[in-house]
Scaffold this motif. Structure first.
Motif, short mmCIF file in Angstrom:
data_model
loop_
_atom_site.label_atom_id
_atom_site.label_comp_id
_atom_site.label_asym_id
_atom_site.label_seq_id
_atom_site.Cartn_x
_atom_site.Cartn_y
_atom_site.Cartn_z
N SER A 246 0.82 -1.21 0.00
CA SER A 246 0.00 0.00 0.00
C SER A 246 0.86 1.26 0.00
O SER A 246 0.62 2.20 -0.77
CB SER A 246 -0.93 -0.01 1.22
OG SER A 246 -1.71 1.15 1.27
N ASP A 247 1.88 1.27 0.85
CA ASP A 247 2.75 2.45 0.92
C ASP A 247 3.46 2.69 -0.41
O ASP A 247 3.61 3.83 -0.86
CB ASP A 247 3.79 2.28 2.03
CG ASP A 247 3.17 2.36 3.42
OD1 ASP A 247 1.99 2.74 3.53
OD2 ASP A 247 3.88 2.02 4.40
N PHE A 248 3.92 1.60 -1.04
CA PHE A 248 4.64 1.75 -2.31
C PHE A 248 3.74 2.33 -3.39
O PHE A 248 4.15 3.21 -4.15
CB PHE A 248 5.19 0.40 -2.75
CG PHE A 248 6.10 0.48 -3.94
CD1 PHE A 248 7.46 0.65 -3.78
CD2 PHE A 248 5.60 0.41 -5.24
CE1 PHE A 248 8.32 0.75 -4.88
CE2 PHE A 248 6.44 0.49 -6.34
CZ PHE A 248 7.80 0.68 -6.16
N LEU A 249 2.50 1.83 -3.45
CA LEU A 249 1.60 2.25 -4.53
C LEU A 249 1.00 3.63 -4.29
O LEU A 249 0.64 4.32 -5.25
CB LEU A 249 0.49 1.22 -4.71
CG LEU A 249 0.92 -0.14 -5.26
CD1 LEU A 249 -0.26 -1.10 -5.33
CD2 LEU A 249 1.58 0.00 -6.64
N THR A 250 0.88 4.03 -3.03
CA THR A 250 0.25 5.32 -2.75
C THR A 250 1.28 6.43 -2.55
O THR A 250 0.93 7.61 -2.57
CB THR A 250 -0.65 5.25 -1.50
OG1 THR A 250 0.12 4.79 -0.38
CG2 THR A 250 -1.80 4.29 -1.74
N ALA A 251 2.55 6.08 -2.38
CA ALA A 251 3.58 7.10 -2.15
C ALA A 251 4.00 7.78 -3.44
O ALA A 251 4.74 8.75 -3.42
CB ALA A 251 4.80 6.47 -1.48
N ARG A 252 3.57 7.24 -4.55
CA ARG A 252 3.93 7.82 -5.84
C ARG A 252 2.69 7.87 -6.72
O ARG A 252 1.73 7.15 -6.49
CB ARG A 252 5.01 6.98 -6.52
CG ARG A 252 4.57 5.54 -6.79
CD ARG A 252 5.72 4.69 -7.22
NE ARG A 252 6.69 4.52 -6.14
CZ ARG A 252 7.96 4.19 -6.33
NH1 ARG A 252 8.42 4.03 -7.54
NH2 ARG A 252 8.76 4.03 -5.30
N ASN A 253 2.68 8.72 -7.70
CA ASN A 253 1.58 8.71 -8.66
C ASN A 253 1.72 7.48 -9.53
O ASN A 253 2.77 7.28 -10.15
CB ASN A 253 1.62 9.97 -9.53
CG ASN A 253 1.32 11.21 -8.74
OD1 ASN A 253 0.50 11.18 -7.83
ND2 ASN A 253 2.00 12.31 -9.05
N PRO A 254 0.69 6.63 -9.61
CA PRO A 254 0.80 5.46 -10.47
C PRO A 254 1.12 5.85 -11.91
O PRO A 254 0.69 6.88 -12.40
CB PRO A 254 -0.60 4.82 -10.39
CG PRO A 254 -1.17 5.32 -9.10
CD PRO A 254 -0.61 6.71 -8.94
N ILE A 255 1.92 5.03 -12.55
CA ILE A 255 2.27 5.26 -13.95
C ILE A 255 0.99 5.30 -14.79
O ILE A 255 0.10 4.47 -14.64
CB ILE A 255 3.19 4.15 -14.46
CG1 ILE A 255 4.50 4.19 -13.67
CG2 ILE A 255 3.46 4.27 -15.95
CD1 ILE A 255 5.40 3.01 -13.95
N THR A 256 0.88 6.29 -15.65
CA THR A 256 -0.29 6.37 -16.52
C THR A 256 -0.21 5.28 -17.57
O THR A 256 0.76 5.16 -18.29
CB THR A 256 -0.35 7.74 -17.22
OG1 THR A 256 -0.42 8.75 -16.21
CG2 THR A 256 -1.57 7.83 -18.11
N LEU A 257 -1.24 4.47 -17.61
CA LEU A 257 -1.26 3.36 -18.55
C LEU A 257 -2.05 3.72 -19.80
O LEU A 257 -2.92 4.57 -19.78
CB LEU A 257 -1.88 2.13 -17.90
CG LEU A 257 -1.26 1.70 -16.57
CD1 LEU A 257 -1.87 0.39 -16.13
CD2 LEU A 257 0.24 1.53 -16.74
N VAL A 258 -1.74 3.04 -20.88
CA VAL A 258 -2.49 3.22 -22.12
C VAL A 258 -3.56 2.15 -22.16
O VAL A 258 -3.27 0.97 -22.31
CB VAL A 258 -1.57 3.07 -23.35
CG1 VAL A 258 -2.37 3.24 -24.63
CG2 VAL A 258 -0.42 4.08 -23.27
N PRO A 259 -4.85 2.52 -21.96
CA PRO A 259 -5.91 1.51 -21.97
C PRO A 259 -5.97 0.79 -23.30
O PRO A 259 -5.69 1.35 -24.35
CB PRO A 259 -7.18 2.31 -21.70
CG PRO A 259 -6.71 3.61 -21.11
CD PRO A 259 -5.38 3.87 -21.74
N SER A 260 -6.37 -0.47 -23.23
CA SER A 260 -6.55 -1.23 -24.46
C SER A 260 -7.76 -0.70 -25.22
O SER A 260 -8.70 -0.18 -24.61
CB SER A 260 -6.77 -2.70 -24.14
OG SER A 260 -5.64 -3.22 -23.46
#
Length: 266
Positions: A246-260
């Motif tokens: 949780s800390d790892f994923l919320t401490a940074r802005n998630p990488i913007t993904l290219v939706p399929s």
């Protein structure tokens, strides 16, 4: 909003606690002989911003009539096809033991074939792909496989004590071990996503150094987290593992993904 689903989605993915406000999905891959329900406690404890979805492999529980998939790459390709329908949010991957190898191959497919960089790959209790181990547990007789399960304490003790349940479970367990033990890493470009290696400090099957070697498989950041415990440290250290993820994923802005193409919410 969740993307449109198909019958394949409900076969492969279990969504124990839907999180309408989630900003990232954590896809969890079980160990050899494991099932999606192994990750129910993690799903229950995870912060509301992270929706946990667990993979259900063929050959167990409600998929017990299906043949187990005995190749990590084949399993990864099946799961990759399903996951491309769930990329309306960034996705992170968490794999334990054999599941880490499957998650790694799924991450490669996402990056190389779908143009999707996962928010993170959490590789737990597994030697890095380039650190092959030549175990041959899948070639043992039933008693030998049961002894291995007892050593690792990864299968519900009620199953180990119930011969009838064990008789039904062993084909899937053997198939998973075959997939895990015959897996061979094919060299290629490193992942671009961040990788976190996790392990138990007294794991009899995976050394901390072998977990640390996951750092060789990404051009992104790498972190190593070691917890007290053996191969299934994450059952005893559930709160600490959940906090780490949780800390790892919320401490940074998630990488913007290219939706399929065709995915809702894109």
């Amino acid at each position: 909003m969740a993307p449109p689903t198909s019958d394949d989605d409900s076969l492969w993915l279990r969504r124990f606690h839907p999180q309408p406000e989630a900003t990232v999905r954590l896809i969890c891959f079980p160990h050899a002989g494991g099932s999606a329900s192994f990750f129910f406690p993690m799903s229950e404890e995870m912060s509301s911003g992270i929706e946990v979805m667990a993979v259900q492999y063929p050959g167990r529980q409600d998929r017990r009539t299906e043949q187990p998939v005995e190749s990590v790459q084949e399993l990864a390709r099946e799961i990759h096809t399903v996951l491309t329908r769930w990329t309306d949010l960034p996705i992170a991957l968490f794999g334990h033991s054999m599941g880490a190898s499957v998650a790694f191959e799924v991450a490669r497919l996402l990056e190389q074939e779908s143009g999707i960089v996962p928010a993170a790959l959490f590789a737990s209790g597994r030697n890095a792909p380039s650190q092959h181990r030549s175990n041959e547990i899948h070639l043992l007789d039933d008693n030998g496989i049961v002894a291995e399960l007892q050593l690792l304490s990864g299968t519900d003790s009620r199953v180990l004590g119930d011969l009838e349940l064990l008789r039904f479970a062993l084909p899937a367990i053997r198939g998973d071990y075959k997939a895990a033990e015959t897996y061979r890493y094919v060299p290629g470009p490193p992942l671009r996503c961040p990788v976190v290696g996790l392990g138990g400090d007294s794991d009899v099957r995976v050394d901390v150094e072998e977990v640390a070697a996951w750092g060789d498989h990404t051009s992104g950041t790498f972190e190593l987290q070691v917890f007290p415990g053996g191969h299934f440290y994450l059952s005893e250290q559930k709160a600490a593992v959940v906090n780490t993820v949780s800390d790892f994923l919320t401490a940074r802005n998630p990488i913007t993904l290219v939706p399929s193409p065709g995915v809702a919410g894109g």
